[in-house]
Scaffold this active site. Structure first.
Site, PDB file in Angstrom:
ATOM      1  N   ARG A  76      19.414   1.569 -24.743  1.00  0.00           N
ATOM      2  CA  ARG A  76      19.281   3.026 -24.644  1.00  0.00           C
ATOM      3  C   ARG A  76      19.669   3.448 -23.234  1.00  0.00           C
ATOM      4  O   ARG A  76      19.061   2.990 -22.265  1.00  0.00           O
ATOM      5  CB  ARG A  76      17.840   3.446 -24.965  1.00  0.00           C
ATOM      6  N   HIS A 120      19.001  13.240 -19.609  1.00  0.00           N
ATOM      7  CA  HIS A 120      17.838  12.613 -18.957  1.00  0.00           C
ATOM      8  C   HIS A 120      17.766  13.206 -17.541  1.00  0.00           C
ATOM      9  O   HIS A 120      17.945  12.517 -16.549  1.00  0.00           O
ATOM     10  CB  HIS A 120      17.995  11.098 -18.953  1.00  0.00           C
ATOM     11  N   GLU A 165      12.241  13.587 -22.767  1.00  0.00           N
ATOM     12  CA  GLU A 165      11.033  14.104 -22.140  1.00  0.00           C
ATOM     13  C   GLU A 165      11.203  15.522 -21.595  1.00  0.00           C
ATOM     14  O   GLU A 165      11.103  15.749 -20.377  1.00  0.00           O
ATOM     15  CB  GLU A 165      10.577  13.170 -21.008  1.00  0.00           C
ATOM     16  N   ASN A 294       8.025   8.033 -25.890  1.00  0.00           N
ATOM     17  CA  ASN A 294       7.860   7.294 -24.632  1.00  0.00           C
ATOM     18  C   ASN A 294       6.373   7.266 -24.318  1.00  0.00           C
ATOM     19  O   ASN A 294       5.722   8.315 -24.269  1.00  0.00           O
ATOM     20  CB  ASN A 294       8.595   8.002 -23.487  1.00  0.00           C
ATOM     21  N   TYR A 296       3.223   5.489 -21.806  1.00  0.00           N
ATOM     22  CA  TYR A 296       2.797   4.655 -20.671  1.00  0.00           C
ATOM     23  C   TYR A 296       1.283   4.546 -20.553  1.00  0.00           C
ATOM     24  O   TYR A 296       0.748   3.484 -20.307  1.00  0.00           O
ATOM     25  CB  TYR A 296       3.382   5.214 -19.357  1.00  0.00           C
ATOM     26  N   GLU A 363      10.546   4.268 -24.802  1.00  0.00           N
ATOM     27  CA  GLU A 363      10.213   3.761 -23.461  1.00  0.00           C
ATOM     28  C   GLU A 363       8.780   3.255 -23.498  1.00  0.00           C
ATOM     29  O   GLU A 363       7.893   3.904 -24.067  1.00  0.00           O
ATOM     30  CB  GLU A 363      10.270   4.852 -22.380  1.00  0.00           C
TER      31      GLU A 363
HETATM   32  O1  IFM Z   1      11.410   6.361 -14.974  1.00  0.00           O
HETATM   33  C1  IFM Z   1      10.855   7.226 -15.913  1.00  0.00           C
HETATM   34  C2  IFM Z   1      11.876   7.651 -16.926  1.00  0.00           C
HETATM   35  O2  IFM Z   1      12.983   8.234 -16.334  1.00  0.00           O
HETATM   36  C3  IFM Z   1      11.276   8.652 -17.881  1.00  0.00           C
HETATM   37  N1  IFM Z   1      10.050   8.155 -18.446  1.00  0.00           N
HETATM   38  C4  IFM Z   1       9.070   7.606 -17.543  1.00  0.00           C
HETATM   39  C5  IFM Z   1       9.698   6.574 -16.641  1.00  0.00           C
HETATM   40  C6  IFM Z   1       8.646   6.000 -15.689  1.00  0.00           C
HETATM   41  O3  IFM Z   1       8.105   7.000 -14.899  1.00  0.00           O
END
Ligand code: IFM
Length: 464
Positions: A76, A120, A165, A294, A296, A363
């Site tokens: 990606r 992006h 995002e 995405n 985290y 992500e």
């Molecule tokens: O690095 C970023 C990415 O560009 C977008 N999503 C979160 C990642 C980590 O912060």
């Protein structure tokens, strides 16, 4: 718990143009808002810029060899708008498009499926100078750009995402001001969110009109797994507000064709939303082939705690009075709590909210303080643990019925982490920024084994 991933599950890694490409002046590329922002003193830690980054623009063959060595089934990446359509208007740059043609052809030659994201975060600076995302016109410019890229690469790229995002573009860029273009204008940020939504809708229409049958169209969100700190009605309301401002402001129009009433009410003191024209939400709600998620870390919120609210600009206009709390647990180098249960919650939420819409984890990953040892090897057991825990959770969600076709580790390479510059390393592959030498970390070898076997060893990962 099953440890085997479904047959045909797609394993990938992700990057983004400004974070890795460098070569910001090559072949007629013009500045994006991130060039301007990163060159503005005080905006990015250490004064870092994406001028060189990983110089992927010149190291792409080597990088594809690395991907192939990992056994990736998909990659990606994002296209740099000012590289393929300098200034954001008019004709495409042949040299810019040729870079992506070569990249895609080489990926295909290695049996790696290209997954392309159009936006992006690197808006051409000229479009920002004309008003940026708060202006409706920018959405139309995006649709033109989408068509140009689809005409050039549609014959060889099967998977397309419009935006990455949009929450970050709208609220970190125009409300909190910590991302490019660095504005702190609450009403402008809400306008930006709408025009990003519109850009998605118009862009998806342009893609459908241009791409061959069979190409799939998607959008990538960073939904917030937001939890209330307690079961009180006040904390539940804080959760609702943040959910509206981070999630439903995008999923409302994109998936259901309307902005949520509570969002409009919460933000009524900031804007009357008259920039939403008749038919817009219909345009935004385009049929999607999949949704990219995405993930985290989760968020924990409560009603105001009695401490004075921070005086600085907020990323959540309309939610002043909501307090954020660090969720319990170990943290990554970003200060983000490691808690895969948020991923599970999001996958099950979308599964229930939009039954039949396939999902991808576009992500997922973690930054740690990686350093080469004396032999030059980079051992990153914490990242292995992070990835392992999230993949275990993904297996649980799959077993519970989530329709997820692929997983993309963030990131293939250490890279420019936006306002943190090069201080945060998310890569499976270590990059020495002085020499640009690439060294696969322990996590890369671990991931290769997961991909090869299609399964996750149960218990504690081997590399911990
Ligand atoms: O690095 C970023 C990415 O560009 C977008 N999503 C979160 C990642 C980590 O912060």
């Amino acid at each position: 718990m099953p440890s085997q991933f479904p047959h045909g599950f797609v394993w990938g890694a992700a990057t983004a143009a400004y974070q890795i490409e460098g070569a910001v002046h090559a072949d007629g590329r013009t500045p994006s808002i991130w060039d301007t922002f990163s060159h503005t003193p005080g905006k990015v830690l250490g004064g870092d810029t994406g001028d060189v980054a990983d110089d992927h623009y010149h190291h792409w063959r080597q990088d594809i060899r690395l991907m192939s060595g990992l056994g990736l089934g998909a990659y990606r990446f994002s296209v740099s708008w000012p590289r393929v359509q300098p200034t954001g208007r008019g004709r495409a740059s042949r040299a810019g498009l040729d870079f992506y043609r070569r990249l895609v052809d080489e990926l295909l030659a290695h049996g790696i499926q290209p997954v392309l994201t159009l936006y992006h975060w690197d808006l051409p600076q000229e479009l920002e100078d004309a008003g940026g995302w708060p202006e409706r016109e920018t959405a139309h410019r995006f649709a033109d750009y989408a068509r140009l890229v689809a005409e050039a690469l549609g014959d060889r790229v099967p998977e397309w995402a419009t935006l990455n995002e949009p929450w970050c573009s709208a609220f970190l860029g125009y409300a909190a001001g910590v991302h490019a273009p660095g504005r702190t204008d609450e009403a402008g940020a809400l306008r930006a969110a709408h025009h990003l939504n519109l850009a998605h809708g118009l862009g998806a229409q342009a893609l459908r009109a241009t791409l061959p049958r069979g190409a799939r169209v998607a959008v990538v969100l960073n939904p917030n797994a937001v939890r209330a700190r307690s079961t009180s009605a006040e904390d539940a309301d804080a959760r609702r507000r943040i959910d509206a401002l981070s999630n439903r402001i995008f999923t409302g129009p994109m998936l259901h064709g309307a902005y949520p009433d509570d969002l409009l009410a919460d933000t009524a003191g900031i804007t009357d939303w008259s920039f939403v024209r008749d038919g817009d939400t219909h345009t935004i709600r385009q049929p999607l082939d999949w949704l990219g998620i995405n993930y985290y870390t989760p968020s924990v919120v409560s009603a105001a705690t009695g401490e004075p609210p921070s005086a600085g600009p907020t990323a959540y206009p309309g939610a002043q009075g909501v307090a954020f709390h660090q969720p319990p647990g170990k943290q990554t180098a970003m200060g983000w709590t490691v808690d895969p249960s948020g991923l599970y919650d999001l996958l099950m939420r979308f599964c229930n909210e939009v039954p039949g819409l396939p999902l991808a984890i576009t992500e997922n990953g973690a930054a740690y303080e990686d350093r080469p040892d004396i032999q030059g090897a980079v051992h990153d057991p914490e990242r292995v643990n992070y990835l392992h825990a999230h993949l275990q959770t993904l297996l649980r969600a799959l077993a519970d019925g989530a329709d997820v076709w692929g997983y993309f580790a963030w990131s293939l390479l250490d890279n420019f982490e936006w306002a943190y510059g090069y201080s945060k390393r998310f890569g499976l592959v270590y990059v020495d920024y002085a020499t640009l030498e690439r060294t696969p970390k322990t996590s890369a070898r671990w991931y290769r084994e997961v991909i090869r076997s299609g399964q996750l060893a149960t218990g504690v990962p081997r590399f911990s």
